[in-house]
Design an enzyme around this catalytic site. Structure first.
Site, PDB file in Angstrom:
ATOM      1  N   GLU A 133       3.201  -0.545  -6.729  1.00  5.77           N
ATOM      2  CA  GLU A 133       3.873  -1.728  -6.329  1.00  5.77           C
ATOM      3  C   GLU A 133       4.310  -2.691  -7.575  1.00  5.77           C
ATOM      4  OE1 GLU A 133       2.409  -4.098  -3.573  1.00  5.77           O
ATOM      5  OE2 GLU A 133       2.104  -2.455  -1.894  1.00  5.77           O
ATOM      6  N   HIS A 144      -5.773  -6.058  -4.405  1.00  3.49           N
ATOM      7  CA  HIS A 144      -6.598  -4.760  -4.562  1.00  3.49           C
ATOM      8  C   HIS A 144      -7.671  -4.650  -5.598  1.00  3.49           C
ATOM      9  CE1 HIS A 144      -4.110  -1.942  -1.672  1.00  3.49           C
ATOM     10  NE2 HIS A 144      -3.442  -3.111  -1.806  1.00  3.49           N
TER      11      HIS A 144
END
Length: 449
Positions: free
Chosen positions: A204, A436
């Site tokens: 990402e 995350h």
């Protein structure tokens, strides 16, 4: 084959630059035209990004904040309208150029860079290699705000600084490896970036400006970097790919070869992204006059929860692609130390989880690596700060989160080198910068005594 291999001169260290050229285009004119197209598109891109951020859920609902946001949105809308006459020719120039573009950029390390000493198993029977995988949510800022993670440029700089702290503590040689232990090592929770990193795979990293912040940090301090990965433009389907794969791979060891293949079946919010598999071959050392290599495969599978069959198809494709890349890259007689798959697979399983709850990302405890580590050691903290199971699933006892991030490895059956796990690390070092946990793997590779 072995006789022919024995007659070859020993491979150079570091190896001479291979087929990886910095520009993704075969000619400087194409590269310059691509830069011009992006420059023409940027004002409209920036304005649209600001408008998207206006629609993101606001963390503050005060009237002054709403008024300020509305004023910024109005200015962004005006800029978007003004910039459309530039964006249209930019798009018409950008689209056909994608046919000549290699699907990644390569940043070589500076002239002063020196890789680690080559691994020579006859003198050094075992060496440990460190891997890190992290999903950074470095989307264009307007999209990142939907995950409660604004300021992608600032976060990229902070992530680079955190990674640099782990890189500075790197060491080499058998002293890095602990004696082998029976059983499977359990994962440990740590507040720092794992020490001794050799390979970093990030997901990402969609925003190119954020990617360049990371490249400027990683290339001088780690080594070669692959970034801006993806097959853009009109693709078979037809599909229009406006975002890349979001993948970035950095290596402390020289990269010999790389390739990217795009998944053909992205849907919903993933349809505009060019997700796929980035594969690379790194040279690690020399054994009996021939190369020791390692294979790295980085990916980010389809995100929407309800599309399980899409992820399964992508997983099957990437396993086939990894096999093909390795078969095409191997030379006669060379030794393979490992094949490692890193990334966000978007598969849940029964574990404590690696996905954080976006609602509480900016709580003081969730923004501190050490405080978050301590919180996640307790079930109450895991319930508060980790994302729960999919909606509608039965609650588990003890409570379980969603584990999406993995590092998987394999050796080559019958090969002279054997990998085994020394340590698995779940790191809170990027607390407050992403949604995350980072995942680290320490892999010990040894030659028969």
């Amino acid at each position: 084959m072995s006789c022919r291999g024995a007659q070859q001169s020993p491979p150079d260290w570091p190896p001479a630059p291979g087929a990886l050229r910095p520009s993704p285009f075969p000619h400087p004119v194409l590269h310059a035209l691509h830069g011009l197209a992006r420059a023409l598109l940027f004002p409209a891109y920036w304005a649209l990004d600001q408008l998207l951020g206006y629609w993101a859920p606001a963390t503050r609902a005060g009237s002054l904040e709403r008024l300020s946001a509305a004023a910024r949105a109005g200015a962004a809308l005006l800029l978007l309208l003004i910039s459309l006459p530039l964006a249209l020719p930019g798009l018409l120039l950008w689209l056909p150029l994608q046919a000549w573009r290699r699907p990644f950029c390569y940043q070589p390390p500076p002239q002063s860079w020196a890789p680690p000493p080559p691994w020579r198993p006859r003198a050094e029977p075992a060496r440990c290699f460190g891997f890190l995988s992290a999903n950074l949510c470095l989307l264009p800022d307007g999209l990142a705000r939907f995950s409660n993670l604004p300021h992608s440029q600032r976060r990229a700089q902070a992530v680079g600084a955190a990674l640099l702290a782990g890189l500075r503590s790197s060491r080499y040689g058998t002293t890095d490896c602990s004696p082998p232990q029976a059983g499977t090592p359990r994962g440990v929770l740590a507040a720092a970036v794992p020490a001794g990193l050799d390979f970093v795979c990030l997901q990402e990293v969609f925003d190119l400006r954020a990617a360049r912040h990371l490249v400027r940090r990683l290339a001088p301090n780690l080594g070669p970097v692959l970034y801006d990965v993806g097959a853009f433009g009109l693709r078979a389907g037809p599909h229009l790919k406006l975002l890349g794969s979001g993948l970035l791979l950095a290596s402390r060891f020289p990269l010999l070869r790389a390739a990217f293949r795009s998944f053909p079946n992205g849907r919903r919010e993933d349809a505009l992204a060019s997700k796929g598999l980035l594969s690379a071959q790194a040279q690690l050392g020399i054994l009996d006059g021939l190369r020791i290599v390692g294979f790295l495969h980085c990916t980010h599978l389809h995100a929407p929860r309800e599309d399980g069959p899409v992820r399964c198809k992508q997983l099957a494709l990437l396993l086939d692609w990894a096999e093909q890349f390795e078969a095409e890259s191997r030379q006669d007689g060379e030794a393979v130390a490992f094949s490692v798959l890193l990334g966000d697979l978007n598969f849940d399983n029964c574990s404590r989880g690696t996905l954080l709850s976006t609602r509480v990302l900016h709580h003081s405890e969730a923004s501190s690596p050490e405080m978050l580590r301590r919180a996640l050691e307790q079930e109450e903290g895991r319930r508060l700060y980790l994302a729960g199971g999919p909606a509608g699933s039965r609650p588990a006892e003890p409570w379980r989160g969603r584990r999406l991030d993995y590092i998987l490895y394999r050796g080559v059956p019958g090969a002279p080198l054997s990998p085994e796990v020394e340590q698995v690390i779940f790191s809170t070092a990027l607390a407050g910068l992403t949604d995350h946990l980072a995942v680290g793997l320490r892999l010990r590779v040894s030659a028969p005594s």
